[in-house]
Design an enzyme around this catalytic site. Structure first.
Site, PDB file in Angstrom:
ATOM      1  N   CYS A 169       0.811  -1.220   0.000  1.00 62.60           N
ATOM      2  CA  CYS A 169       0.000   0.000   0.000  1.00 62.60           C
ATOM      3  C   CYS A 169       0.846   1.272   0.000  1.00 62.60           C
ATOM      4  CB  CYS A 169      -0.935   0.005   1.210  1.00 62.60           C
ATOM      5  SG  CYS A 169      -2.226  -1.258   1.142  1.00 62.60           S
ATOM      6  N   ASN A 346      -9.819  -0.702  -1.079  1.00 68.28           N
ATOM      7  CA  ASN A 346      -8.363  -0.552  -0.988  1.00 68.28           C
ATOM      8  C   ASN A 346      -7.724  -1.018  -2.290  1.00 68.28           C
ATOM      9  OD1 ASN A 346      -5.617  -0.658  -0.404  1.00 68.28           O
ATOM     10  ND2 ASN A 346      -5.935  -1.324   1.707  1.00 68.28           N
TER      11      ASN A 346
END
Length: 400
Positions: A169, A346
């Site tokens: 991420c 996400n």
């Protein structure tokens, strides 16, 4: 002669570097067309994985989906594609080659869609791009997505390419940190950053022995973001959005096991220990902000954090809630992050670019104000990327 050489080298070095700070000149995002609502996802998931008999696990996935605050997600993979690859559903069946081949074909196409939008917004020809930074957690080929993307966009053969793989991420923030350095250390450089993520590399069926692995199936989605970065903008053509003032990276000690990723024969795998992960960023974010702003003499900290605008990678809703509490932020300070979490889920490294685009929209269209801001990404390590941003005030109604 030695003195003259030294003087000459200083002059050469000075001529090679930009005079001003790097700035974000354009930003854009795209998603693949296949959209599944979070409410429908448990039924969708257990249908396509041929696991409808596992009713207890289906209820767990429903609970996980409800906890995310996400309303919908986008995917490159479809039911038809999954039906053609039954090996994707089982962890004990080799499937990595097929997954990577799909991603190798699709990822550059999706990235090119985002990049073409950014180039159009930027206003200069694609051949003016001097550097290309591509990040993905969905590839492992060489030549990779960077070369194919350069070809799709018609970039020059001399473009300097850099690939970042498996940064999790934090890939979006790491890519922009690299772009800042490239732009400031190469006079006239224009850096295209493209972050693209496809969850087909990690999609698999439920496991009765490991119900916690369903968390990743409830959270992740597909998307691509592109940003053009450059210093000393040509103001007759280019419109700087945010100046990139400083960038840093911090690794929290003894946290390397809370978030892991690895390529296996069954595709991209890893673990997310949410109980340990969720409070981590909040426990260290105050110090990271102080370390970033104090040397600049801009912020005094504490209540001053509410004077900032925030571009934060929203890994999980709980992470956002903990950050809100730790920094004592006013309501709505993380609105851009929460909006992207709600609308897209996400998207790993690409998601920070979505938040950046949403924050830009809020400032341009909704009148949200703020001179100084911070961009933050979180990833395996546990790693915190921090970048100080300065909003460039432009009168959008000034046609001169």
């Amino acid at each position: 002669m030695g003195s003259n050489t030294l003087t000459s080298m200083h002059e050469i070095r000075r001529s090679q570097r930009a005079e001003g700070p790097a700035a974000i000149l354009a930003v854009s995002t795209v998603n693949p067309p296949n959209c599944v609502s979070q409410e429908e996802y448990p039924d969708y998931y257990f249908r396509v994985t041929k696991s409808q008999h596992l009713t207890d696990l289906k209820q767990k996935l429903k609970t996980f989906c409800q906890m995310t605050s996400t309303e919908k997600r986008y995917f490159h993979h479809t039911e038809e594609l999954l039906d053609a690859h039954p090996e994707f559903l089982c962890r004990d069946k080799p499937s990595l080659d097929a997954r990577l081949d799909i991603a190798a074909a699709a990822a550059p196409e999706l990235a090119a869609s985002a990049a073409a939008k950014a180039i159009a917004e930027w206003g200069r020809p694609a051949t003016d791009i001097t550097h290309l930074v591509v990040s993905t957690n969905s590839g492992a080929h060489a030549p990779g997505a960077d070369l194919r993307l350069a070809s799709l966009l018609g970039l020059r053969a001399s473009v300097c390419r850099t690939m970042l793989n498996l940064n999790g991420c934090s890939a979006g923030a790491a890519s922009l940190r690299l772009a800042k350095d490239l732009a400031e250390n190469n006079r006239g450089a224009r850096v295209l950053v493209a972050c693209v993520e496809l969850t087909v590399v990690a999609f698999r069926g439920p496991e009765e022995a490991c119900p916690h692995r369903l968390i990743s199936q409830a959270v992740f989605g597909d998307g691509a973001g592109a940003v053009i970065v450059g210093a000393d903008g040509v103001l007759s053509v280019e419109r700087p959005l945010f100046e990139m003032v400083s960038a840093s990276q911090t690794t929290i000690p003894a946290t390397d096991g809370v978030l892991t990723m690895q390529l296996t024969e069954a595709g991209l795998d890893g673990d997310i220990f949410t109980r340990e992960l969720t409070p981590l960023a909040a426990q260290h974010i105050g110090q990271c902000l102080t370390d970033a702003f104090q040397p600049l003499g801009i912020m005094s900290g504490g209540a001053g954090w509410n004077d900032l605008f925030f571009v934060v990678h929203p890994g999980l809703r709980g992470i956002m809630d903990h950050i809100d509490g730790a920094l004592r932020l006013d309501p709505g300070k993380l609105a851009a992050s929460r909006t992207v979490l709600r609308e897209y889920g996400n998207m790993l490294g690409a998601r920070l670019i979505f938040v950046l685009d949403e924050q830009r929209r809020r400032m341009e269209e909704d009148g949200e104000t703020g001179e100084w801001g911070v961009m933050m990404g979180f990833g395996p390590g546990f790693t915190v990327e921090t970048m100080v941003l300065h909003a460039v005030v432009i009168d959008l109604h000034d046609e001169n």
